[in-house]
Design an enzyme around this catalytic site. Structure first.
Site, mmCIF file in Angstrom:
data_model
loop_
_atom_site.group_PDB
_atom_site.id
_atom_site.type_symbol
_atom_site.label_atom_id
_atom_site.label_comp_id
_atom_site.label_asym_id
_atom_site.label_seq_id
_atom_site.Cartn_x
_atom_site.Cartn_y
_atom_site.Cartn_z
ATOM 1 N N LYS A 114 0.687 -4.025 1.555
ATOM 2 C CA LYS A 114 1.934 -4.815 0.875
ATOM 3 C C LYS A 114 2.628 -3.387 0.154
ATOM 4 O O LYS A 114 2.691 -3.418 -0.661
ATOM 5 C CB LYS A 114 2.228 -5.735 0.677
ATOM 6 C CG LYS A 114 3.425 -6.817 0.927
ATOM 7 C CD LYS A 114 3.324 -8.009 0.797
ATOM 8 C CE LYS A 114 4.514 -8.463 1.057
ATOM 9 N NZ LYS A 114 5.623 -8.083 0.567
ATOM 10 N N SER A 115 3.728 -3.379 1.132
ATOM 11 C CA SER A 115 4.118 -1.617 -0.105
ATOM 12 C C SER A 115 5.469 -2.819 0.298
ATOM 13 O O SER A 115 5.732 -3.646 -0.084
ATOM 14 C CB SER A 115 4.818 -0.768 1.222
ATOM 15 O OG SER A 115 4.291 0.101 2.385
#
Ligand code: GTP
Ligand code: MG
Length: 835
Positions: A114-115
């Site tokens: 997850k950025s």
């Protein structure tokens, strides 16, 4: 795919359902906003729901897509961009519990990193126009300070340019395959989030390709990777876990380490399918830390910049957050530019890094560091370190007449200059916490080492209350790192109750009127024994195996079984303290000293005995209070005004009327959110009536107190004009939290629409002092708002409601609206208003 199948009839139905939902007033209401597309004559409608309406079993939404843009063309209502269906964090809802996931989903599980940026949807029109949207917006806007869609688009075009890709070809591929590309735009020069994205890391991290269809369909990650590579996107790392067990092991390992491949990470998104129908199912696995800690640092820094106050009380990470503040405060004090940038959202990560560097640890190292972890658990004080700075509180566990006061006096007679004694029986006012407040105040005196907190504490509830009060008030009187040891002294263990009853009854009757609150002649023998027996019945002996009794640092068992029990009890207390905490009692007193101290304790007469006067006038009866409405009063008006001022400054709209009002100080004298009004309680619909009566019931005690207060005022002649509104803030710490959502105004009034932090399952927005929601205390107004100021003198504040409804229904002719995003959480205390 040669012909684009956006499935017009399906989308038509979806649009009809969305339009219908926009007419709802409450649950499941949809919101539409129309935007121009950059460089195009076309318009799109963005559809969204209230955040809290997603994923509820009792609400069926027409779509679960978060981010949905449909062409504003009744003849061709095609989906232009489609986000993922709303998905939840592990354990956040029923369907993200591990048991559920195991039972209803199947592998393989695609795990993607997850950025930490903002989501960007990229899509295209038939004519080759690229459409870039943020979650709920696109196109040119003049009401926001940062246009995420625009920034994302600019970045994308640069990226295509660098690869010499014709944007038309890129658009064509998306359009012909009916796809929305979903990327996370991470770039600290544009907007800082929590993780750092410097020069090298910044970019569009592609993580999905969705079909532009009503039903959520997304392409597998290998296709996403291929597409990303072709067009120069930053890759989203992904891996496959075949079965649920290896998935869980992997995630939990990363969570304990707080990192993945040595990097800090927000978490993972997991993609899989439902066993039942093979539909796509997403969930996320977010790491709590270090984000929580970093966010806390950000918030306390903002607070310090804002009003110069240093937050001391933290639930978590107390120790290190205080260290952080010690470090950053001098930097902030000496650098206005730093402060200004910080408020605008820049330099947050930089400041954090400076601290980490000077501290010599990374965030994860800090969190994993055994010593500090332990300190955190022990509430930021190194409890094991007992030295001359350590302070002590003594809490008895007893019933009436056990000799608490006599024992306390014996001890304070011995240690006159070092021990204090605060008696509950001396405290008259309504504020019961005065007992601890006064004790802490006494303890803050440098010469005082120990305070005897004289109260029976015969039930768990009372012991718990004492510990909670310490946590709550300690830092109002003492420094955050002051170490307080709490010693329990238990006068009886319950097995000896019969004997204690006998001895104490005899002593209390012999004591006669020699007591602040229990007086034989005033109350009579029967009543006195009645009061005492209440304590016997309710008595709960100490149980060191459970909370709150396991919070005592030392427990001393005493007995009330002989002619001079208070003497032997004092002796036992001294002996044990000397043994465990020699800093407090380095030397034992002589037997003679002890006996002298006991003797004068027995002779002591309290000072605060109220005089009983025969034929006292009857107490005037208290008129029952009739509130006109319940409200939540904003605690920090300035902070809220600053936020509004900020939004105005950044907006390109004509804000002169609002500006002028703020500058000329013509805002409302106090800001509040109306929660429930008597008119709604009497004449409203079933829901409104129910809410009103819940408030009336819940605040019965509080209203009684207010009535007494009004009576007192009246007696002392300082009663307010009876026609004027009077607002009383509840003393029990009830409050609510909210964020600003929109600022709106016309030529009559300026209002702010707010988003309450609610517990939808229990229909409430009000929390008690322990931050627990209180069932049923909701806001009757469907659109909660604050009247900021009145522009036209003939306008009543209640017109705010009309204006806010207009805005939410999209009827915004002659109305100005600024959408506020990423706003501060404000607190408001619950108030009772009477007219
Ligand atoms: P409350 O404040 O009413 O809850 O009582 P307490 O626990 O503070 O008891 P207190 O010290 O007032 O003792 C009750 C009565 O017993 C007083 O009159 C004391 O003087 C007397 N008393 C206390 N300890 C002893 C003792 O060891 N021997 C004798 N003979 N009398 C005692
Ligand atoms: Mg007493």
């Amino acid at each position: 795919m040669s012909s684009v199948n956006n499935n017009a009839s399906c989308v038509g139905q979806l649009v009809a359902d969305l339009e219908a939902a926009s007419q709802l007033h409450q649950r499941g209401k949809s919101y539409k906003r129309t935007y121009d597309i950059f460089n195009s004559k076309h318009k799109v409608n963005s559809w969204k729901f209230n955040e809290w309406d997603y994923g509820k079993n009792n609400i069926k939404l027409p779509t679960n897509a978060r981010g949905l843009f449909i062409l504003d063309d009744p003849n061709d209502p095609r989906i232009v961009a489609r986000g993922y269906d709303k998905f939840f964090n592990i354990d956040e809802v029923q369907s993200t519990r591990w048991e559920w996931i195991e039972e209803f989903t199947m592998g393989p599980y695609e795990v993607t990193v997850k950025s930490n940026g903002c989501i960007i949807f990229i899509s295209a029109l038939e004519d080759g126009t690229i459409v870039v949207c943020s979650k709920h917006s696109t196109g040119p806007r003049d009401d926001v300070d940062r246009n995420h869609a625009l920034a994302g688009q600019a970045f994308l075009l640069r990226q295509l340019d660098e690869l010499n890709v014709d944007s038309k070809n890129f658009a064509k591929e998306l359009y012909e395959n009916n796809l929305t590309a979903i990327a996370e735009y991470c770039d600290d020069t544009f907007e800082e989030h929590i993780l750092e994205y410097g020069e090298k890391e910044r970019g569009l991290y592609l993580h999905g390709l969705n079909l532009n269809e009503p039903e959520f369909k997304t392409l597998p990650m290998d296709k996403v990777h291929k597409f990303g590579e072709k067009y120069g996107f930053k890759p989203t790392e992904s891996m496959i876990k075949e079965d649920i067990h290896s998935l869980r092991t992997f995630l939990e390992k990363c969570a304990t380490e707080g990192s993945f491949q040595g990097r800090e990470l927000e978490g993972f998104v997991i993609r899989c399918h439902l066993k039942e129908n093979n539909k796509t199912f997403f969930f996320k696995y977010k790491f709590e830390e270090p984000y929580l800690m970093y966010r806390q640092w950000r918030e306390v820094t903002k607070k310090y910049i804002e009003d110069g106050t240093r937050v001391f009380r933290f639930k978590k990470h107390k120790f290190i957050t205080n260290k952080y503040l010690d470090f950053v405060i001098p930097l902030l004090d000496n650098d206005q530019q730093l402060r200004e940038n910080y408020t605008k959202g820049f330099g947050i990560i930089g400041l954090r890094n400076l601290f980490l560097e000077s501290y010599g640890m990374s965030g994860m190292e800090i969190l994993n560091h055994e010593k500090i972890k332990e300190l955190e658990l022990r509430n930021a004080v190194d409890y094991n370190k007992i030295d001359e700075n350590t302070k002590f509180l003594i809490f008895p566990i007893a019933v009436i007449g056990c000799g608490k006061t006599t024992t306390a006096l014996t001890l304070t007679n011995l240690y006159k200059n070092q021990w204090g004694h605060i008696q509950n029986d001396d405290i008259r006012g309504k504020d019961k916490a005065q007992l601890i407040k006064r004790s802490l105040e006494k303890l803050s005196d440098p010469s005082i080492k120990c305070v005897f907190v004289d109260r029976n504490n015969h039930q768990y509830r009372e012991r718990q209350q004492l510990f909670e009060w310490i946590d709550e008030y300690k830092e109002e009187y003492m420094s955050y790192d002051a170490n307080i040891k709490v010693i329990g002294i238990s006068f009886l263990d319950g097995t000896d109750l019969e004997r204690v009853k006998e001895i104490t009854t005899e002593r209390v009757l012999a004591r006669g009127d020699n007591h602040q609150t229990i007086q034989l002649n005033k109350h009579g023998e029967k009543k006195v024994i009645g009061i005492m027996s209440g304590f016997w019945k309710r008595f709960q002996p100490v149980d060191m195996n459970k909370w709150p009794d396991n919070a005592f640092d030392l427990l001393i068992n005493l007995k009330v079984d002989n002619e001079s029990s208070s003497l032997s009890n004092a002796r036992e207390i001294i002996r044990q303290i000397h043994e465990t905490y020699p800093v407090l009692i380095p030397d034992l007193p002589t037997e003679n000293e002890l006996e002298q101290a006991f003797k004068s304790a027995l002779e002591h007469k309290p000072e605060n005995i109220p005089k009983v006067v025969k034929g006292q006038p009857q107490k005037p009866t208290i008129k029952k209070l009739k509130p006109s409405f319940f409200s939540a009063a904003i605690k920090n008006k300035k902070m809220l005004l600053d936020e509004i001022q900020n939004a105005i400054n950044l907006s390109e709209m004509n804000t002169s009327s609002v500006n002028k009002m703020v500058e000329e100080n013509r805002t409302q004298p106090e800001f509040h959110i109306t929660l429930s009004h008597v008119v709604q309680g009497k004449k409203g619909d079933a829901r409104e009536k129910r809410i009103w009566s819940t408030y009336m019931k819940h605040y019965e005690d509080e209203m009684m107190k207010i009535s007494e207060c009004i009576l007192k005022k009246r007696q002392s002649g300082e009663s307010a004009n009876p026609d004027e509104r009077e607002t009383f803030e509840c003393s029990n710490g009830d409050h609510l939290k909210f964020k600003l959502a929109k600022l709106c105004w016309d030529d009559k009034i300026v209002s702010a629409i707010v988003e309450l932090n609610r517990d939808i399952d229990h229909n409430t927005c009000v929390k008690d002092k322990n931050n627990q929601f209180i069932n049923g205390l909701d806001c009757t107004n469907v659109i909660s708002h604050i009247t900021i100021g009145i522009l036209n003198v003939d306008t009543k504040a209640s017109y705010s409601n009309t204006l806010c409804h207009k805005v939410m229904e999209g009827d915004i002719e002659k109305v100005n609206v600024i959408d506020l995003s990423d706003t501060i959480t404000h607190t408001a205390g619950i108030c009772i208003n009477i007219n």
